[in-house]
Structure formats: C-alpha cells, structure tokens
Design a protein around this motif. Structure first.
Motif, PDB file in Angstrom:
ATOM      1  N   TYR A  72       0.340   2.636  -3.040  1.00 17.09           N
ATOM      2  CA  TYR A  72      -0.810   3.174  -3.458  1.00 17.09           C
ATOM      3  C   TYR A  72      -1.473   2.563  -4.794  1.00 17.09           C
ATOM      4  O   TYR A  72      -2.422   2.383  -4.690  1.00 17.09           O
ATOM      5  N   GLU A  73      -0.571   2.322  -5.566  1.00 17.27           N
ATOM      6  CA  GLU A  73      -0.814   1.535  -6.737  1.00 17.27           C
ATOM      7  C   GLU A  73      -1.509   0.365  -6.681  1.00 17.27           C
ATOM      8  O   GLU A  73      -2.271  -0.112  -7.470  1.00 17.27           O
ATOM      9  N   ARG A  74      -1.261  -0.389  -5.464  1.00 20.23           N
ATOM     10  CA  ARG A  74      -1.688  -1.714  -5.136  1.00 20.23           C
ATOM     11  C   ARG A  74      -2.664  -1.511  -4.291  1.00 20.23           C
ATOM     12  O   ARG A  74      -3.136  -2.711  -3.799  1.00 20.23           O
ATOM     13  N   PHE A  75      -3.473  -0.597  -4.165  1.00 20.34           N
ATOM     14  CA  PHE A  75      -4.562  -0.222  -3.004  1.00 20.34           C
ATOM     15  C   PHE A  75      -5.743  -1.126  -3.089  1.00 20.34           C
ATOM     16  O   PHE A  75      -5.999  -1.926  -2.299  1.00 20.34           O
ATOM     17  N   GLU A  76      -6.035  -1.617  -4.261  1.00 26.68           N
ATOM     18  CA  GLU A  76      -7.268  -2.469  -4.810  1.00 26.68           C
ATOM     19  C   GLU A  76      -6.871  -3.955  -4.461  1.00 26.68           C
ATOM     20  O   GLU A  76      -7.780  -4.689  -4.298  1.00 26.68           O
ATOM     21  N   ALA A  77      -5.696  -4.272  -4.316  1.00 27.31           N
ATOM     22  CA  ALA A  77      -5.241  -5.694  -3.893  1.00 27.31           C
ATOM     23  C   ALA A  77      -5.892  -5.934  -2.301  1.00 27.31           C
ATOM     24  O   ALA A  77      -5.908  -7.000  -2.114  1.00 27.31           O
ATOM     25  N   LEU A  78      -6.155  -4.863  -1.796  1.00 25.98           N
ATOM     26  CA  LEU A  78      -6.786  -5.195  -0.299  1.00 25.98           C
ATOM     27  C   LEU A  78      -8.112  -6.004  -0.446  1.00 25.98           C
ATOM     28  O   LEU A  78      -8.547  -6.395   0.375  1.00 25.98           O
ATOM     29  N   LYS A  79      -8.849  -5.584  -1.613  1.00 29.97           N
ATOM     30  CA  LYS A  79     -10.092  -6.326  -1.912  1.00 29.97           C
ATOM     31  C   LYS A  79     -10.195  -7.708  -1.499  1.00 29.97           C
ATOM     32  O   LYS A  79     -11.093  -8.242  -0.792  1.00 29.97           O
ATOM     33  N   ASP A  80      -9.039  -8.426  -1.672  1.00 31.14           N
ATOM     34  CA  ASP A  80      -8.841 -10.059  -1.590  1.00 31.14           C
ATOM     35  C   ASP A  80      -8.493 -10.200  -0.067  1.00 31.14           C
ATOM     36  O   ASP A  80      -8.563 -11.388   0.640  1.00 31.14           O
ATOM     37  N   ARG A  81      -8.601  -9.237   0.930  1.00 28.37           N
ATOM     38  CA  ARG A  81      -7.869  -9.330   2.481  1.00 28.37           C
ATOM     39  C   ARG A  81      -9.330  -9.333   2.914  1.00 28.37           C
ATOM     40  O   ARG A  81      -9.671  -8.343   3.463  1.00 28.37           O
ATOM     41  N   GLU A  82      -9.883 -10.573   3.372  1.00 23.01           N
ATOM     42  CA  GLU A  82     -10.876 -10.412   4.261  1.00 23.01           C
ATOM     43  C   GLU A  82     -10.746  -9.988   5.546  1.00 23.01           C
ATOM     44  O   GLU A  82     -11.778  -9.625   6.273  1.00 23.01           O
ATOM     45  N   ASP A  83      -9.460 -10.147   5.828  1.00 21.40           N
ATOM     46  CA  ASP A  83      -9.390  -9.734   7.500  1.00 21.40           C
ATOM     47  C   ASP A  83      -9.124  -8.142   7.448  1.00 21.40           C
ATOM     48  O   ASP A  83      -9.400  -7.547   8.404  1.00 21.40           O
ATOM     49  N   VAL A  84      -9.075  -7.273   6.278  1.00 19.59           N
ATOM     50  CA  VAL A  84      -9.255  -5.947   6.195  1.00 19.59           C
ATOM     51  C   VAL A  84     -10.541  -5.436   6.128  1.00 19.59           C
ATOM     52  O   VAL A  84     -10.946  -5.579   4.945  1.00 19.59           O
ATOM     53  N   GLU A  85     -11.478  -5.116   7.050  1.00 18.38           N
ATOM     54  CA  GLU A  85     -12.683  -4.865   6.800  1.00 18.38           C
ATOM     55  C   GLU A  85     -12.995  -3.428   6.673  1.00 18.38           C
ATOM     56  O   GLU A  85     -14.060  -2.810   6.315  1.00 18.38           O
ATOM     57  N   ALA A  86     -11.966  -2.386   7.108  1.00 20.88           N
ATOM     58  CA  ALA A  86     -11.954  -0.998   7.285  1.00 20.88           C
ATOM     59  C   ALA A  86     -10.647  -0.328   6.792  1.00 20.88           C
ATOM     60  O   ALA A  86      -9.671  -1.104   6.869  1.00 20.88           O
ATOM     61  N   VAL A  87     -10.678   0.624   6.223  1.00 22.45           N
ATOM     62  CA  VAL A  87      -9.586   1.281   5.959  1.00 22.45           C
ATOM     63  C   VAL A  87      -9.728   2.783   6.864  1.00 22.45           C
ATOM     64  O   VAL A  87     -10.665   3.262   7.175  1.00 22.45           O
ATOM     65  N   TYR A  88      -8.482   3.233   7.371  1.00 22.95           N
ATOM     66  CA  TYR A  88      -8.370   4.784   7.746  1.00 22.95           C
ATOM     67  C   TYR A  88      -7.751   5.285   7.047  1.00 22.95           C
ATOM     68  O   TYR A  88      -6.280   5.270   6.828  1.00 22.95           O
ATOM     69  N   ILE A  89      -8.126   6.385   6.336  1.00 18.20           N
ATOM     70  CA  ILE A  89      -7.333   7.295   5.602  1.00 18.20           C
ATOM     71  C   ILE A  89      -6.910   8.748   6.218  1.00 18.20           C
ATOM     72  O   ILE A  89      -7.506   9.353   6.848  1.00 18.20           O
ATOM     73  N   VAL A  90      -5.328   8.516   5.938  1.00 19.38           N
ATOM     74  CA  VAL A  90      -4.710   9.755   6.722  1.00 19.38           C
ATOM     75  C   VAL A  90      -3.944  10.281   5.517  1.00 19.38           C
ATOM     76  O   VAL A  90      -2.548   9.947   5.420  1.00 19.38           O
ATOM     77  N   LEU A  91      -4.524  10.821   4.669  1.00 19.84           N
ATOM     78  CA  LEU A  91      -3.807  11.477   3.443  1.00 19.84           C
ATOM     79  C   LEU A  91      -4.122  12.842   3.441  1.00 19.84           C
ATOM     80  O   LEU A  91      -5.080  13.495   3.952  1.00 19.84           O
ATOM     81  N   PRO A  92      -3.549  13.593   2.533  1.00 20.03           N
ATOM     82  CA  PRO A  92      -3.764  15.232   2.275  1.00 20.03           C
ATOM     83  C   PRO A  92      -5.031  15.123   1.850  1.00 20.03           C
ATOM     84  O   PRO A  92      -5.887  14.357   1.211  1.00 20.03           O
ATOM     85  N   ASN A  93      -5.860  16.355   2.262  1.00 27.14           N
ATOM     86  CA  ASN A  93      -7.296  16.348   2.289  1.00 27.14           C
ATOM     87  C   ASN A  93      -7.963  16.190   0.781  1.00 27.14           C
ATOM     88  O   ASN A  93      -9.070  15.581   0.901  1.00 27.14           O
ATOM     89  N   SER A  94      -7.291  16.560  -0.067  1.00 30.90           N
ATOM     90  CA  SER A  94      -7.667  16.535  -1.505  1.00 30.90           C
ATOM     91  C   SER A  94      -7.734  14.939  -2.030  1.00 30.90           C
ATOM     92  O   SER A  94      -8.091  14.765  -3.100  1.00 30.90           O
ATOM     93  N   LEU A  95      -7.074  13.901  -1.266  1.00 29.22           N
ATOM     94  CA  LEU A  95      -7.043  12.613  -1.534  1.00 29.22           C
ATOM     95  C   LEU A  95      -8.059  11.967  -1.003  1.00 29.22           C
ATOM     96  O   LEU A  95      -8.241  10.664  -1.305  1.00 29.22           O
ATOM     97  N   HIS A  96      -8.687  12.378   0.041  1.00 27.33           N
ATOM     98  CA  HIS A  96      -9.745  11.986   0.764  1.00 27.33           C
ATOM     99  C   HIS A  96     -11.123  11.123  -0.178  1.00 27.33           C
ATOM    100  O   HIS A  96     -11.140  10.145   0.156  1.00 27.33           O
ATOM    101  N   ARG A  97     -11.292  11.881  -1.210  1.00 23.80           N
ATOM    102  CA  ARG A  97     -12.556  11.352  -1.986  1.00 23.80           C
ATOM    103  C   ARG A  97     -11.819  10.216  -2.606  1.00 23.80           C
ATOM    104  O   ARG A  97     -12.780   9.316  -2.824  1.00 23.80           O
ATOM    105  N   GLU A  98     -10.890  10.408  -3.502  1.00 24.28           N
ATOM    106  CA  GLU A  98     -10.257   9.407  -4.123  1.00 24.28           C
ATOM    107  C   GLU A  98     -10.353   7.954  -3.603  1.00 24.28           C
ATOM    108  O   GLU A  98     -10.826   6.874  -3.996  1.00 24.28           O
TER     109      GLU A  98
END
Length: 369
Positions: A72-98
């Motif tokens: 989770y701390e390295r989540f922003e590293a996905l920015k450089d992954r061109e093959d990752v176009e979307a994320v599917y968020i499957v976390l406790p509800n209170s973390l969805h916004r963040e």
C-alpha cells in the motif's frame, strides 16, 4: 448448411485492460482473480497488498512476477505501469475514498467494491476526484449485470406482471466475529445495511428504474451482544416510489442466510430466490397460468463486471453503474439512518425519468436484454 454461431474469443493481452487488484482478501482470492483469468476483455496485471509474502504467493500461482506485487505504501509506483489502466478496490469501506483519489491522481480508472464509501459526502468526493482527473469510476454492483436480474427487470418493466404494486426484499446472514471490520462503524459506515442490505436497495432501484421519494426505517442494536456495540444487528425499512409503489426490506447480521426479492404486480409476480448470491441465482415468473423458470446461464458475475468496465474504458463511455449510482445509494442509506434515529419519514429529492444515474447499457449473455 446453417452457419455455426460465432464464439467470442478473448482479446490479446495488449488489447485487454490490465487491472491492479487492491486488497487480496477472500473476495479477491476466491472470486475476482479467477474471474479476471477467464475474462474476454480484462486481466490482472498487478496486486496491491499489506502482506508482501501473500502477494508473492498469489503472483506465483497466477503467472505474475514478484515485481507485479506492490504494498500500500508503494501504491503510487503503479503510475509508471502503462499496462495497469485500472484498479479494482477491494478494501474496507472507509478506505475506498483514499485509494480512489490516489488512483485518480495517477490517471488510473477505478472499479470500486460496494458500498462506494461510508456516506454520501465521501462518495461524492470520489466521483468529483475521478471527474477532475478524467478517469472513469464504476461501482461494483454485480447484480445489475446478470442474465437473471435483467430478465426479471424486463418482466417488471415490460408489463408481464401488470402494474407493479409492492416489492419485498430480504438479505441477511450471521456475522460471528466481534472483531470483524464490518462491525466497526469507522471502517464500515454501518452494519448490515451498507454490506448486505444495499443489495435489496440497489436491486429494487434497478428493477423499477426509478428512485424512491421517501424512506422510513427502524433498527435493532442489542445492548448485550459484543458484536453490535457500534452497529445495528438488523434494520427494517420501507421505500416509497412514484405512483404509490412501496418496497418492504429487511436486512440483518443475525439471521440464517436469506437472499430473496419478490415483485408483486396486478397480474403476476417475479420471484428471485436466491437473489444476491454469487452463483445459483433462480428466477420464477408467475401469473394466472402458473409458474415459469426461465433457463438462463449462470455467468460469472465478477467477470461480467470486469468486461463491461474494460469495454467502457476502451470506448470512453460511462459504465452502467458509475460512481453516481453508488452516491445515490449512499444518499438513501443516510436518509434511512436518519429515519431510524428520528422515527419519522424522510423525504428525498424527487427525480424524474428512468435510470437517471446509469450509463452505457451492458452486454448481457443469452440476449436477455
């Protein structure tokens, strides 16, 4: 000779949409990752988890590399992954916004588990963040993508049961663990209502294609049960729709698993039992001539979601269940809790038309549209 029907084949990986699964708990491991592996238009390109060793084990099992696993701390590293176009968020509800806001800042499209957040204000902030970033946001309402639910909707809206008068919906289960995050108000936003009761609410709105004008609710929160120190055990609520149509709903964390939906019309009924399970949905249409159970394929509901969102990303179209659809459910749930506290009917903004929050109509297998 008659031509054989064409069987759709999966797109090449370079054309399919790569997803990062954010959170690899039970739902991700048992449903989402297997569904994506059989998808026509999507695939899992990365995993985000708080347990790197678990992530590596999943990566090895599903033909990913250890470099495809992010904390989770390295989540922003996905920015450089061109093959990752979307994320599917499957976390406790209170973390969805963040995580939605963080993904939007990286330019990633967001598919988010229901409920969209913990209240209408946070859900609206998620919609605003994605709109500002120019990315799509879809609420994972799987029951709006199945052949069974669409066949039921057609019967309701197509007049097969005559004018609709009443609806009845129940979704309950037993939540045993007092330490489960679903029983913590700060994490979940409520008890069974935003977790399982939301299926009653959202599916009824889908069936009618209309929005309720008023709500009335009562809840039970036992004082001697450690599971329910923070949230309700059960809620009973009414939804009032245009033309006098009334829906009666029950949801609970203290009952044997029950998942039913009945629509009562002047000339017939629509029954789904079970109505909200991952597999084995059963639809019965009844009128004066008897009962009919349409033969419909038992599709992978999560695969249908993956594919629809991927197709919307490619086409630049609003998904059928966008963030706005999730915000509307939060507005209604906020009103239900307000009604339960006050004991009074709570009026909602009157919204004309059908499917006012929904986007591009999905492809539903078997032509049930």
């Amino acid at each position: 000779m008659p031509q054989k029907p064409e069987i759709p084949l999966p797109e090449s990986e370079s054309r399919r949409v790569g997803y990062a699964i954010v959170g690899i708990g039970e739902l991700s491991s048992e449903e989402l990752i297997p569904a994506a592996r059989t998808s026509e238009h999507a695939y899992v390109a990365a995993l985000v988890t708080g347990d790197p060793e678990k992530g590596k084990a999943f990566a090895h099992a599903y033909d990913l590399t250890e470099g495809d696993v992010y904390t989770y701390e390295r989540f922003e590293a996905l920015k450089d992954r061109e093959d990752v176009e979307a994320v599917y968020i499957v976390l406790p509800n209170s973390l969805h916004r963040e995580y939605t806001e963080r993904a939007a800042k990286m330019g990633k499209h967001v598919l988010c588990e229901k409920p969209l957040s913990v209240n209408a204000a946070d859900a609206q902030a998620m919609v605003d963040a994605c709109r500002a970033a120019g990315v799509l946001l879809m609420t994972a309402y799987r029951c709006q993508y199945t052949p069974q639910h669409w066949a039921a909707r057609e019967a309701v809206q197509g007049g097969k049961i005559g004018p609709v008068k009443l609806l009845d919906a129940i979704h309950g289960q037993v939540e045993q663990d007092p330490e489960a995050w679903r029983l913590k108000r700060d994490l979940a936003g409520g008890g069974p209502l935003p977790d399982v009761g939301i299926y009653c609410l959202n599916t009824i709105r889908f069936m009618l294609g209309q929005e309720p004008e008023w709500v009335l609710a009562t809840l039970h929160q036992p004082q001697d049960d450690p599971r329910f120190r923070e949230v309700e055990e059960s809620m009973s609520f009414l939804l009032g729709f245009p033309g006098g149509v009334v829906a009666n709903c029950l949801t609970s964390y203290g009952t044997q698993k029950t998942a039913t939906l009945r629509v009562l019309g002047e000339q017939g009924t629509v029954l789904m039992d079970p109505a909200y399970t991952y597999q084995g949905l059963r639809l019965t249409l009844s009128d004066q001539h008897g009962d009919v159970q349409p033969r419909l394929p038992d599709e992978d509901q999560f695969g249908l979601e993956f594919d629809h969102f991927a197709q919307c990303i490619r086409a630049g179209k609003t998904p059928w269940t966008p963030g706005e659809e999730g915000v509307q459910d939060h507005r209604i749930m906020d009103a239900l809790y307000q009604s339960a506290r006050s004991g009074q009917v709570v009026r909602l903004e009157r919204l004309e038309g059908r499917d006012v929050f929904r986007g591009e109509k999905p492809h539903v297998p078997s032509g049930s549209q």
